[in-house]
Each structure stands twice: as structure tokens, then as C-alpha cells.
Write an enzyme that holds these catalytic residues in place. Structure first.
Site, PDB file in Angstrom:
ATOM      1  N   GLN A  93       1.572 -13.743   2.949  1.00  0.00           N
ATOM      2  CA  GLN A  93       2.058 -12.806   1.964  1.00  0.00           C
ATOM      3  C   GLN A  93       1.500 -11.641   1.625  1.00  0.00           C
ATOM      4  O   GLN A  93       1.316 -11.167   0.606  1.00  0.00           O
ATOM      5  CB  GLN A  93       2.139 -13.779   0.711  1.00  0.00           C
ATOM      6  CG  GLN A  93       3.182 -14.894   0.620  1.00  0.00           C
ATOM      7  CD  GLN A  93       4.456 -14.639   0.597  1.00  0.00           C
ATOM      8  OE1 GLN A  93       4.682 -13.272   0.079  1.00  0.00           O
ATOM      9  NE2 GLN A  93       5.371 -15.263   1.112  1.00  0.00           N
ATOM     10  N   SER A  94       1.046 -10.829   2.822  1.00  0.00           N
ATOM     11  CA  SER A  94       0.303  -9.531   2.663  1.00  0.00           C
ATOM     12  C   SER A  94       1.145  -8.581   2.054  1.00  0.00           C
ATOM     13  O   SER A  94       2.323  -8.138   2.619  1.00  0.00           O
ATOM     14  CB  SER A  94       0.095  -9.317   4.326  1.00  0.00           C
ATOM     15  OG  SER A  94      -0.448  -8.064   4.258  1.00  0.00           O
ATOM     16  N   ASN A  95       0.709  -7.899   1.172  1.00  0.00           N
ATOM     17  CA  ASN A  95       1.325  -6.743   0.520  1.00  0.00           C
ATOM     18  C   ASN A  95       1.173  -5.542   1.471  1.00  0.00           C
ATOM     19  O   ASN A  95       2.010  -4.600   1.265  1.00  0.00           O
ATOM     20  CB  ASN A  95       0.701  -6.381  -1.030  1.00  0.00           C
ATOM     21  CG  ASN A  95       0.762  -7.526  -1.958  1.00  0.00           C
ATOM     22  OD1 ASN A  95       1.792  -8.121  -2.127  1.00  0.00           O
ATOM     23  ND2 ASN A  95      -0.342  -7.955  -2.451  1.00  0.00           N
TER      24      ASN A  95
END
Length: 334
Positions: A93-95
Site C-alpha cells: 500500500q505504498s503511497n
């Protein structure tokens, strides 16, 4: 994927030399607003007129967030190198991965995202936006930092083999050069609020805090550790050492490790409480990994006196809301 990754977990993968001082590209909408937060201030134990939220979640590109300022610098390097493809790494879920995909689309480049973990189906949160922006995802179950670095290099080599020119962006987008994006933010803040006692920000890969320290001084910046890297103080020191004209003693750096809890990917009770408080007092939504921990840390600093009742304080909202919709703890919050 392990919770702790070094800030430089991807090695440079450029096919040609890079101008060390390219002019940053424009990817966002600046300046981002600064909004008073009187009800949140009172609930946190501050005077009602001393708390502001710097809305870097409204930075424009790809759902917004702090990575946009950093990408303006790293993408300038990529374009100077003649890159055709941005390659980077992160958690599922890396921004940073999401905004790298968006930046690549904006600049007419391709993006390859190496994600440490199991492939998620259906794609939710940031993953859905990664796909929507046209990024190619490479999954690496059980990744260690070393294996992740190796996979990033393998993907960069694949781009070369296919006739392209890769540019590897480090984990979190943080480097001494990209941290200048948050030196810019510090100057922007002083134009908006000339008198500031504290700026509170989530500490992930370190570039955001490094830039703020470079422009505002170590005494005014409090980083709330999220557990993203194993040695936050050493990571921050290394970033600052690489910034020209910046001299900061490691002992003066203000990093609060009290909000890590069970680890980077876990939603802590204090972070959950901070999310509800921000939403119900100001209509501001936080993410469970970064900004919720940062607000919980701010509240703890007020409680123990590190932030005084009348201290003029800025909470830096670094974005990340899409990740909430892919977080396993979401049902606990609604």
C-alpha cells in the site's frame, strides 16, 4: 515484506550519467494551504488558536501527499538521464509507489513498482490506483531489504534489455537531493506562518523530515517514527549529511519512537483514536500508517510537555488516505 527497510533500499539504475543539479519539474499545486484547527487543538490539550494543519495531502498529483515534492526532484534527475521508465519499491500500500506511477504518467514515462509482499486480489486502496495509472507491478513475497534491492536491479535490467532506460528511485523516494522538496516546504510554511514553534511530521523513509530540518532547524521539527526504517536517527543524519550547507548535530534531532507499537503495518490504539479525533473535530481524514501516528505523537508531546499549551504548532498532513481503503484494520474504524 519486513517492516524495516533502509532509506536507500534501491541502488541507482540509470543507464547514463545524471546532472546532479537538474531543475525540479512541476508536478503539484503550490503552495498547499495551511488551515487552523481550533477544535482539534482544544481536544489535544492546546490553546484553540495555536494549531494549524499544513495540507500536503492536497498537493494535487495522483491523490496528493508528501511524495509529490520529492518526486519533483527525482523525476528531474530521471529526465536529465534520458529515462523512459521509473523503477521503485515499497510495501503493497505504498503511497510513494502510487505517486511514482502518477508522476510517470504525467511525464510520459513508464513505471515499474516492486512491492514486497503477496499479490492482492482484488486490488484495493493504493494498489487500485497503481493499476489505474498504468504501472507494472512486480511482487516479491517474503522480501528482505537485500532481496528487494536485487529485484529492483533485476527489473531495471529488464527495462534495459527491452531497449529502455531505467531510473531507480529509492525506497520512499528519499535521498539528499529529493529532500530539498521539503526544504522548499519549510520556506513555504514560513511565508504562511512566520512564527512557528513546532512542526510535527510522520517519519517514514526520512526525506520529509530532513528537508524540514534543513530549512527550519532541528529544534522546531518533531518526527514521529512509523517503524518504516530500522535506524531512523542514522537514516536522517545520512540524508542531512548529503545536503549542501546543512550542519545538524545528531543529538539535536527530535525523533519520537513512542508510536511504532507492534510495527509499521499495525494500527495502534492511539493511532485509531487520533484518526477518529481528527475526523470528528475537523473533518480531516488521516491514514492508519503515517498521519494517524503523527497526530498521536503530537498529542503525546502535548501531554508530557514537549509541546507547550501556547506553542504555535503545525501538523504536517502528508496524505496517504487511499491506503486506508486497503488496510486490513479498516473494519475496526467504521
Amino acid at each position: 515484506m519486513p517492516e524495516n527497510l533502509p532509506s536507500g533500499s534501491a541502488r541507482p539504475g540509470n543507464a547514463q550519467p545524471v546532472d546532479p543539479e537538474p531543475v525540479p519539474v512541476s508536478l503539484g499545486t503550490w503552495p498547499t494551504p495551511v488551515e487552523p484547527a481550533p477544535r482539534l487543538a482544544a481536544a489535544a490539550g492546546l490553546a484553540a488558536d495555536v494549531l494549524w494543519i499544513k495540507r500536503d495531502d492536497l498537493s494535487g498529483l495522483g491523490g496528493g501527499g508528501n511524495k509529490v515534492r520529492k518526486l519533483q526532484y527525482t523525476c528531474a534527475q530521471a529526465l536529465a538521464a534520458g529515462a523512459t521508465t521509473l523503477v521503485t519499491s515499497g510495501a503493497p500500500q505504498s503511497n510513494h509507489a502510487r505517486l511514482t506511477a502518477a508522476a510517470a504518467a504525467r511525464l510520459g514515462l513508464r513505471a515499474v513498482l516492486v512491492l514486497g509482499g503477496e499479490q492482492h486480489a482484488p486490488s484495493q486502496g493504493n494498489l487500485a490506483l497503481d493499476h489505474l495509472a498504468g504501472a507494472r507491478l512486480a511482487w516479491l513475497p517474503g522480501a528482505t531489504p537485500e532481496r528487494l534491492r536485487d529485484e529492483v536491479e533485476r527489473q531495471a535490467q529488464q527495462v534495459r534489455d527491452d531497449g529502455g532506460v531505467p531510473f531507480v528511485i529509492p525506497f520512499g523516494g528519499s535521498s539528499s537531493f529529493s529532500a530539498r522538496g521539503y526544504a522548499d516546504c519549510g520556506a513555504e510554511l514560513l511565508d504562511q506562518l512566520p512564527v512557528i514553534d513546532h512542526v510535527v511530521v510522520a517519519f517514514g523513509s526520512g526525506g520529509t523530515m530532513a528537508g524540514l530540518v534543513a530549512s527550519l532547524g532541528a529544534e522546531r521539527v518533531i518526527g514521529i517514527d512509523t517503524g518504516a526504517v530500522a535506524g531512523p536517527r542514522a537514516t536522517l543524519s545520512e540524508l542531512l549529511d548529503g545536503m549542501p550547507g546543512v550542519a545538524v548535530r545528531r543529538a539535536d534531532l527530535r525523533i519520537d519512537g513512542g508510536q511504532v507499537g507492534a510495527g509499521y503495518s499495525a494500527l495502534t490504539p492511539d493511532a485509531a483514536a487520533a484518526m477518529r479525533l481528527a475526523a470528528r473535530s475537523e473533518g480531516i481524514f488521516l491514514d492508519p500508517t503515517y498521519t494517524a501516528r503523527a497526530l498521536a505523537g503530537l498529542i503525546a508531546c502535548v501531554a508530557d510537555g514537549r509541546i507547550g499549551h501556547r506553542d504555535r504548532t503545525v501538523f504536517l498532513h502528508t496524505g496517504g488516505l487511499p491506503g486506508l481503503f486497503g488496510h486490513p484494520a479498516l473494519p475496526q474504524l467504521v
